[in-house]
Design a protein around this motif. Structure first.
Motif, PDB file in Angstrom:
ATOM      1  N   GLU A  36       0.644  -1.289  -0.085  1.00 36.12           N
ATOM      2  CA  GLU A  36      -0.036   0.153   0.538  1.00 36.12           C
ATOM      3  C   GLU A  36       0.720   1.036   0.011  1.00 36.12           C
ATOM      4  OE1 GLU A  36      -2.805  -2.927   2.087  1.00 36.12           O
ATOM      5  OE2 GLU A  36      -0.537  -2.315   2.507  1.00 36.12           O
ATOM      6  N   GLU A  37       2.527   1.205   0.684  1.00 33.50           N
ATOM      7  CA  GLU A  37       2.633   2.249   0.604  1.00 33.50           C
ATOM      8  C   GLU A  37       2.969   2.819  -0.671  1.00 33.50           C
ATOM      9  OE1 GLU A  37       6.308   4.156   3.411  1.00 33.50           O
ATOM     10  OE2 GLU A  37       6.001   1.828   3.149  1.00 33.50           O
ATOM     11  N   ASP A  38       3.524   1.926  -1.444  1.00 32.30           N
ATOM     12  CA  ASP A  38       3.937   2.418  -2.805  1.00 32.30           C
ATOM     13  C   ASP A  38       3.060   2.591  -4.059  1.00 32.30           C
ATOM     14  OD1 ASP A  38       7.457   0.706  -3.171  1.00 32.30           O
ATOM     15  OD2 ASP A  38       6.657   0.307  -1.219  1.00 32.30           O
ATOM     16  N   ALA A  92      -1.432  -5.657  -5.075  1.00 32.81           N
ATOM     17  CA  ALA A  92      -0.941  -7.032  -5.209  1.00 32.81           C
ATOM     18  C   ALA A  92      -0.270  -7.526  -4.337  1.00 32.81           C
ATOM     19  CB  ALA A  92      -1.239  -7.463  -6.236  1.00 32.81           C
ATOM     20  N   PRO A  93      -0.354  -7.779  -2.559  1.00 34.03           N
ATOM     21  CA  PRO A  93       0.433  -8.252  -2.269  1.00 34.03           C
ATOM     22  C   PRO A  93       1.363  -9.634  -2.372  1.00 34.03           C
ATOM     23  CG  PRO A  93      -1.583  -9.364  -0.995  1.00 34.03           C
ATOM     24  CD  PRO A  93      -1.708  -7.854  -2.846  1.00 34.03           C
ATOM     25  N   TYR A 100      15.929  -0.360   5.423  1.00 33.34           N
ATOM     26  CA  TYR A 100      15.298   0.179   4.262  1.00 33.34           C
ATOM     27  C   TYR A 100      14.681  -0.761   2.989  1.00 33.34           C
ATOM     28  CZ  TYR A 100      19.682   0.205   1.624  1.00 33.34           C
ATOM     29  OH  TYR A 100      20.902  -0.432   1.366  1.00 33.34           O
ATOM     30  N   GLY A 101      14.693  -0.566   1.866  1.00 39.03           N
ATOM     31  CA  GLY A 101      13.650  -0.840   0.524  1.00 39.03           C
ATOM     32  C   GLY A 101      12.503  -0.560   0.416  1.00 39.03           C
ATOM     33  N   ALA A 102      11.649  -1.776  -0.117  1.00 40.35           N
ATOM     34  CA  ALA A 102      10.478  -1.691  -1.318  1.00 40.35           C
ATOM     35  C   ALA A 102       9.457  -2.364  -0.336  1.00 40.35           C
ATOM     36  CB  ALA A 102      11.035  -0.567  -2.399  1.00 40.35           C
ATOM     37  N   GLY A 103       8.347  -2.472  -0.843  1.00 44.17           N
ATOM     38  CA  GLY A 103       6.802  -3.708  -0.505  1.00 44.17           C
ATOM     39  C   GLY A 103       6.991  -4.531   1.104  1.00 44.17           C
TER      40      GLY A 103
END
Length: 389
Positions: free
Chosen positions: A183-185, A197-198, A297-300
């Protein structure tokens, strides 16, 4: 419906985050029972022999072998264009011809594009198309610029992140649907075409930890060439393990995953085991008493947290890693905000196994509710059918 799948990575075997996601999405589309799938993908030279493994899912598999010199040349040319380096590096004449041939031959009802750098190959055709960004690359780069120790990489992130963000927003408007893992991205990009779409997790049952004469085992699983994983292990060994547990023979740390041998020079003390790639992820994780996920840190979302949950193993995680999986301190995992907190919460799980079992049980409930590949498959298949109409 015929679906043409475009991928920058060969989707087998599913041993890292990129391949795990595309492989499971393919499985779910195939399980929908109404699609014929055709794959056009980049691959390494040693992966071509694995093409027969994908016959179960694809009617055809066509490949373009990655050439490191071409990737570097494309990236250098991209410096002087408005295209982000990530996309410019993958600009390839053979791939363009192969995609054009596939569109002409198979007449697909939809093009499913995996990752931003493959968007250039789906554009220009009068065919409905969707794309899976997985994460926002721009958001990842902005976060990486803060933690990256290499001056060269830091400058690259700072230089290219604005171009990537502009490209992400432009491409999103050109596709019928854009899939994002978290959702954050999705909120960061804020496009009306974006659908969350997790990721799901491995299917696993809880195995009892192996009896090691009372030795308590903490583990970390990850692909070490990936910057956030490498940073996590370095931070944890230097700031937590060496200061608190290095000489304790009743506890050990397992670091598993590709490239873990790079930490050989940091692991003096005899209670750290570097395992490299493991054949059976479920079996390995299930042998631990707990997992540490100090990813800052990172993404997703962090697949490594969800995989531990699937194996019934309690997790101590950094706030960033906990956030993406709806982690609640003391409920479905333990959150550590600094080195002292990691040491304290490892000791807590070590001394109170009942607490670990309770947290693992709650984690399994979270996993079942939010992270399941079949549920994600339905989300994607519904969007695919809607786009094709």
């Amino acid at each position: 419906m015929r679906i043409l799948v475009l991928s920058p990575v060969f989707p087998y075997p599913p041993f890292d985050g990129d391949r795990i996601r595309i492989f499971n999405i393919i499985k779910q589309l195939k399980n929908a029972g109404r699609h014929k799938l055709h794959l056009v993908t980049f691959c390494r030279a040693d992966e071509e022999s694995l093409k027969p493994r994908l016959k179960k899912y694809f009617d055809t598999v066509d490949t373009v072998i990655l050439d490191k010199k071409e990737i570097i040349s494309g990236a250098l040319k991209g410096i002087f264009s408005d295209k982000p380096l990530n996309a410019a590096a993958y600009e390839n004449t053979k791939m363009k011809e192969l995609v054009r041939s596939a569109v002409d031959k198979y007449r697909p009802g939809l093009i499913f594009t995996y990752r931003l750098r493959m968007a250039q190959y789906a554009q220009g055709y009068a065919v409905p198309k969707v794309i899976d960004y997985v994460d926002s690359l721009a958001l990842f780069m902005k976060r990486s610029a803060v933690f990256e120790s290499s001056v060269f990489k830091k400058l690259y992130y700072i230089f290219d992140a604005p171009r990537v963000e502009k490209y992400e927003r432009k491409i999103a408007a050109d596709f019928e649907s854009v899939f994002i893992n978290s959702e954050e991205d999705a909120q960061y990009l804020g496009n009306k075409n974006i659908i969350t779409a997790p990721n799901g997790a491995i299917k696993a049952g809880r195995s009892a930890p192996k009896n090691r004469k009372g030795i308590f085992t903490a583990g970390f699983m990850g692909n070490m060439p990936y910057g956030p994983n490498r940073d996590a292990v370095l931070y944890f060994i230097k700031n937590v393990w060496k200061k608190t547990f290095n000489n304790d023979k009743n506890i050990r740390l397992v670091i598993a995953g590709a490239g873990s041998e790079m930490f050989a020079g940091l692991t003096g003390g005899g209670n750290v085991e570097l395992k490299g790639n493991v054949k059976n992820v479920e079996e390995e994780i299930s042998s631990w008493d707990m997992s540490v996920v100090p990813v800052r840190y990172g993404a997703g979302r962090q697949n490594k947290v969800m995989d531990c949950w699937a194996c019934g193993v309690p997790v101590v995680a950094a706030p960033f890693a906990a956030k993406g999986v709806y982690g609640r301190d003391g409920y479905n995992l333990l959150i550590a905000e600094n080195a002292d907190a990691y040491a304290g919460k490892i000791m807590l799980l070590r001394n109170k196994p009942a607490l670990g079992r309770k947290i693992a049980s709650n984690a399994k409930r979270t996993l079942d509710k939010y992270f399941d590949w079949e549920k994600t498959g339905k989300i994607i298949n519904n969007a695919v059918m809607k786009a094709a109409k």
